[in-house]
Motif scaffolding. Sequence first.
Motif, PDB file in Angstrom:
ATOM      1  N   LEU A 184       0.857  -1.183   0.000  1.00 30.63           N
ATOM      2  CA  LEU A 184       0.000   0.000   0.000  1.00 30.63           C
ATOM      3  C   LEU A 184       0.892   1.232   0.000  1.00 30.63           C
ATOM      4  CD1 LEU A 184      -2.560  -1.097   2.768  1.00 30.63           C
ATOM      5  CD2 LEU A 184      -2.806  -1.338   0.295  1.00 30.63           C
ATOM      6  N   VAL A 185       0.623   2.171  -0.882  1.00 31.78           N
ATOM      7  CA  VAL A 185       1.452   3.360  -0.996  1.00 31.78           C
ATOM      8  C   VAL A 185       0.578   4.601  -0.957  1.00 31.78           C
ATOM      9  CG1 VAL A 185       3.136   4.620  -2.382  1.00 31.78           C
ATOM     10  CG2 VAL A 185       3.167   2.114  -2.364  1.00 31.78           C
ATOM     11  N   GLU A 186       0.779   5.421   0.079  1.00 37.57           N
ATOM     12  CA  GLU A 186       0.000   6.649   0.227  1.00 37.57           C
ATOM     13  C   GLU A 186       0.649   7.804  -0.521  1.00 37.57           C
ATOM     14  OE1 GLU A 186      -0.026   4.586   4.373  1.00 37.57           O
ATOM     15  OE2 GLU A 186       1.425   5.015   2.781  1.00 37.57           O
ATOM     16  N   SER A 187      -0.152   8.767  -0.904  1.00 38.23           N
ATOM     17  CA  SER A 187       0.336   9.995  -1.515  1.00 38.23           C
ATOM     18  C   SER A 187      -0.653  11.109  -1.234  1.00 38.23           C
ATOM     19  CB  SER A 187       0.517   9.816  -3.021  1.00 38.23           C
ATOM     20  OG  SER A 187      -0.711   9.524  -3.650  1.00 38.23           O
ATOM     21  N   GLY A 188      -0.211  12.340  -1.456  1.00 34.47           N
ATOM     22  CA  GLY A 188      -1.108  13.479  -1.318  1.00 34.47           C
ATOM     23  C   GLY A 188      -0.879  14.339  -0.099  1.00 34.47           C
ATOM     24  N   GLY A 189      -0.048  13.887   0.822  1.00 28.65           N
ATOM     25  CA  GLY A 189       0.220  14.695   1.996  1.00 28.65           C
ATOM     26  C   GLY A 189       0.945  15.985   1.625  1.00 28.65           C
ATOM     27  N   ASP A 190       0.682  17.033   2.415  1.00 25.30           N
ATOM     28  CA  ASP A 190       1.273  18.334   2.083  1.00 25.30           C
ATOM     29  C   ASP A 190       1.097  19.276   3.262  1.00 25.30           C
ATOM     30  OD1 ASP A 190       1.112  20.195  -1.083  1.00 25.30           O
ATOM     31  OD2 ASP A 190       2.503  20.330   0.616  1.00 25.30           O
ATOM     32  N   LEU A 191       1.638  20.469   3.103  1.00 24.69           N
ATOM     33  CA  LEU A 191       1.423  21.567   4.042  1.00 24.69           C
ATOM     34  C   LEU A 191       0.254  22.394   3.513  1.00 24.69           C
ATOM     35  CD1 LEU A 191       2.211  23.524   6.358  1.00 24.69           C
ATOM     36  CD2 LEU A 191       3.841  24.566   4.760  1.00 24.69           C
ATOM     37  N   VAL A 192      -0.736  22.609   4.365  1.00 25.98           N
ATOM     38  CA  VAL A 192      -1.928  23.344   3.945  1.00 25.98           C
ATOM     39  C   VAL A 192      -2.348  24.284   5.066  1.00 25.98           C
ATOM     40  CG1 VAL A 192      -3.500  21.553   4.767  1.00 25.98           C
ATOM     41  CG2 VAL A 192      -4.234  23.095   2.944  1.00 25.98           C
ATOM     42  N   GLN A 193      -2.975  25.397   4.705  1.00 24.92           N
ATOM     43  CA  GLN A 193      -3.436  26.355   5.707  1.00 24.92           C
ATOM     44  C   GLN A 193      -4.731  25.880   6.348  1.00 24.92           C
ATOM     45  OE1 GLN A 193      -3.723  30.228   3.876  1.00 24.92           O
ATOM     46  NE2 GLN A 193      -1.520  30.581   4.029  1.00 24.92           N
ATOM     47  N   PRO A 194      -4.992  26.311   7.567  1.00 26.65           N
ATOM     48  CA  PRO A 194      -6.266  25.981   8.209  1.00 26.65           C
ATOM     49  C   PRO A 194      -7.428  26.401   7.323  1.00 26.65           C
ATOM     50  CG  PRO A 194      -4.773  26.935   9.798  1.00 26.65           C
ATOM     51  CD  PRO A 194      -4.101  27.100   8.466  1.00 26.65           C
ATOM     52  N   GLY A 195      -8.424  25.527   7.246  1.00 28.20           N
ATOM     53  CA  GLY A 195      -9.568  25.771   6.390  1.00 28.20           C
ATOM     54  C   GLY A 195      -9.416  25.215   4.989  1.00 28.20           C
TER      55      GLY A 195
END
Length: 114
Positions: free
Chosen positions: A4-15
């Motif tokens: 299983l390989v996850e992707s899509g994580g990132d730094l994002v602002q609240p909201g």
Amino acid sequence: QVKLVESGGDLVQPGGSLRLSCAATESIFSFTVMAWYRQAQGKQCELVASITAGGSTNYADSVNGRFSISKDRGKNTLNLQMNSLKAEDTAVYYCNGHRSVRYWGQGTQVTVSS
């Protein structure tokens, strides 16, 4: 060996919003249950959302109404749409698939910060 390989994580602002994906080396529909877990620094791993082979879903109270778990048959991926993100959603997110044994991905970092 199932992978299983996850992707899509990132730094994002609240909201903000993010969409995580989990690619599997076998059909995601072969798993009895698939789920997303997360572990924040210094905290225990917790269940975020799960989906059964039949499509029934379950969410942690803390994300209910903001997150949505789904399966993409064409891409053979498990997805997690995360909206209205909060600082407390910051964690490493793990994909999990359960048959006779549990399989885990390596995790993807989600950081919610201004």
